[in-house]
Design an enzyme around this catalytic site. Sequence first.
Site, mmCIF file in Angstrom:
data_model
loop_
_atom_site.group_PDB
_atom_site.id
_atom_site.type_symbol
_atom_site.label_atom_id
_atom_site.label_comp_id
_atom_site.label_asym_id
_atom_site.label_seq_id
_atom_site.Cartn_x
_atom_site.Cartn_y
_atom_site.Cartn_z
ATOM 1 N N ASP A 1 50.324 70.072 46.799
ATOM 2 C CA ASP A 1 49.849 69.091 46.514
ATOM 3 C C ASP A 1 49.431 68.260 47.626
ATOM 4 O O ASP A 1 49.786 68.735 48.713
ATOM 5 C CB ASP A 1 51.077 68.218 45.564
ATOM 6 C CG ASP A 1 52.432 68.057 46.654
ATOM 7 O OD1 ASP A 1 52.879 68.892 47.363
ATOM 8 O OD2 ASP A 1 53.038 66.903 46.524
ATOM 9 N N GLU B 1 55.699 67.635 47.106
ATOM 10 C CA GLU B 1 56.303 67.257 48.584
ATOM 11 C C GLU B 1 55.543 65.784 49.003
ATOM 12 O O GLU B 1 56.381 64.914 49.720
ATOM 13 C CB GLU B 1 55.483 68.198 49.595
ATOM 14 C CG GLU B 1 56.375 68.152 50.869
ATOM 15 C CD GLU B 1 56.083 67.274 52.114
ATOM 16 O OE1 GLU B 1 56.420 67.055 52.977
ATOM 17 O OE2 GLU B 1 54.524 66.882 51.777
#
Length: 389
Positions: free
Chosen positions: A76, A140
């Site tokens: 991500d 994250e």
Amino acid sequence: MAARIGGPVIDAVELSRDLIRRASVTPADAGAMQVLQNALEGLGFACRRMRFGDIENLYARYGNARPNLCFAGHTDVVPAGDAAAWTQEPFDATIVDDILIGRGAVDMKSAIAAFAAAAQSAIAGGRVAGSLSFLITGDEEGPAIHGTKMVVEALATEGEAIDHCVVGEPTSSVTFGDMIKIGRRGSVNVGIEVAGTQGHVAYPDRAANPLPVLVDLLSRLQARRLDDGFLGFQPSNLEITTIDVGNPTTNLIPSTGRARINIRFNPNHTGADLVRWIEGEAAKAAESFNGKIRLTPQISGEAFLTEPGPFTDVVAEAVRDAVGQAPELSTSGGTSDARFIRALCPVVELGLVGTTMHSVDERAPVAEIRQLQTVYERLIERYFAAFAG
């Protein structure tokens, strides 16, 4: 004996570009995890999707024996922001003058691709004297609730053995390979709300002004020197990040005042101990106040340190092999998912130069992506030589 690999050859730069072209802004996956899974399955990894909430996670393992060296990272990315400010489209993964430009080029899709290519080399050369694994999350950059934290908890419950872990965060500071992270400070956020009674400024006896109480509490918290540092860690620091009242009127005592603080702390403290201290100071500030103080603490990670030893030596020597000098062993910077992985095993962070992460025109030199692959290849080779058997 060299292992046979059935899938296409992994090129670290091209895999980086394939991953960047998936606009995986948290919590969206946009197909990024499948791109990686396809590459790893071609190497013989057993891939397992671990979806929690809206988040795609992947745990992949090659081999069943120990030791198990894990690479951890995230697919991500943060939003591109104003795309018009970029010289290239943020998710086109364009190479200009041998520099790869795109969101995630540094943080940290290129590191994932570099380790995948390094794993391919190690497998083909028969140098995996144990197991290699990948622990990859899509959460994250966001709340980090349904990502690595939950994967680690699930793996621990199942008894999955991971012996050591390398996280591919962009740890290099100025030049490639100048720094690796062997620890991180913890972080705790606390929202503070002081609720009193609204009234006219000319009649304070009819009101309960929350602002002097809020100011007193913040002063109490700021007055304490938390510590002088800890074994390579800088001193812990408390910062007031916002004070909000929202009172546009000059003759009105407001009913509520709010603030928020953040503490970055070293191993002298735990998050719980700091929260208890703040609660005690809040109780003192609230004495004789006809109102309430409400605290909303959130401990986002505890401080940790992987003490220098055989594992950090392996990582540092791999860097020395590639760049010709040993890296600094650092505990600086913000938090990372290493704070969760440390519950399973010793963890070290090693990646590209981080100066452009989260910025416009995030970029990584092609040569440094390939150099990172070389570091990871040497790391894998040195790791099994040191810990297998």
